[in-house]
Motif scaffolding. Structure first.
Motif, short mmCIF file in Angstrom:
data_model
loop_
_atom_site.label_atom_id
_atom_site.label_comp_id
_atom_site.label_asym_id
_atom_site.label_seq_id
_atom_site.Cartn_x
_atom_site.Cartn_y
_atom_site.Cartn_z
N PRO A 60 0.82 -1.21 0.00
CA PRO A 60 0.00 0.00 0.00
C PRO A 60 0.85 1.26 0.00
O PRO A 60 2.01 1.25 0.40
CB PRO A 60 -0.81 -0.12 1.29
N THR A 100 -8.95 2.41 -0.54
CA THR A 100 -7.71 2.25 0.22
C THR A 100 -7.28 0.80 0.14
O THR A 100 -8.07 -0.08 -0.21
CB THR A 100 -7.88 2.62 1.71
N SER A 102 -5.26 -2.23 2.46
CA SER A 102 -4.95 -2.55 3.85
C SER A 102 -3.45 -2.46 4.12
O SER A 102 -2.63 -2.96 3.36
CB SER A 102 -5.43 -3.96 4.18
N ARG A 104 -2.51 -3.47 7.24
CA ARG A 104 -2.37 -4.41 8.35
C ARG A 104 -1.43 -5.58 8.03
O ARG A 104 -0.49 -5.86 8.78
CB ARG A 104 -3.74 -4.93 8.78
N GLU A 105 -1.68 -6.27 6.93
CA GLU A 105 -0.90 -7.46 6.61
C GLU A 105 0.57 -7.13 6.35
O GLU A 105 1.46 -7.79 6.90
CB GLU A 105 -1.51 -8.21 5.42
N LYS A 113 5.23 -0.14 6.35
CA LYS A 113 4.10 0.77 6.24
C LYS A 113 4.53 1.92 5.34
O LYS A 113 5.71 2.28 5.30
CB LYS A 113 3.61 1.27 7.61
#
Length: 133
Positions: A60, A100, A102, A104-105, A113
């Protein structure tokens, strides 16, 4: 998402831009710096911690609307002009795409991130274009 790159190039050239999608639709994008960091994190990850099927991870970046992009461009190029002329196929695709992705993963499994903000991306891309033009 090519509209964003085309808008930034038009701004760097002091040309008007015709937006082919609804300017209020939020879309996810990833800047090359974040993409490379994510891919390197995946490459270097211990396979035992990778929980996604087939080791498939979405890397992301950031999400923004065309209007948000245009406002940020105008911070650097106040005379940047935009008109909207919807391209039916592009607009349909934009409206069905997730707004968006994710984080998280990739964070849990890769320690990744995204770091690049819209402000930083616009500045970097405009600067790079201006250097080449």
């Amino acid at each position: 998402t090519e509209y964003a790159l085309n808008a930034l190039l038009a701004a760097a050239k002091h040309e008007p831009f015709v937006c082919p999608i609804d300017p209020d639709v939020r879309l996810p994008m990833v800047y090359a710096d974040d993409l490379m960091r994510g891919l390197l994190a995946l490459q270097d990850a211990d396979e035992r911690v990778l929980r996604e099927p087939e080791r498939g991870y979405c890397i992301p970046g950031l999400s923004f609307t065309a209007n948000e992009l245009f406002a940020e461009i105008r911070r650097h190029k106040p005379d940047f002009k935009v008109t909207v002329s919807l391209n039916g196929n592009m607009n349909k695709f934009a409206k069905t795409w997730p707004d968006t992705l994710s984080v998280r993963e990739p964070w849990n499994d890769l320690g990744y991130k995204p770091q690049i903000t819209l402000e930083e991306m616009v500045w970097k891309v405009l600067w790079a274009h201006q250097k080449r033009l």
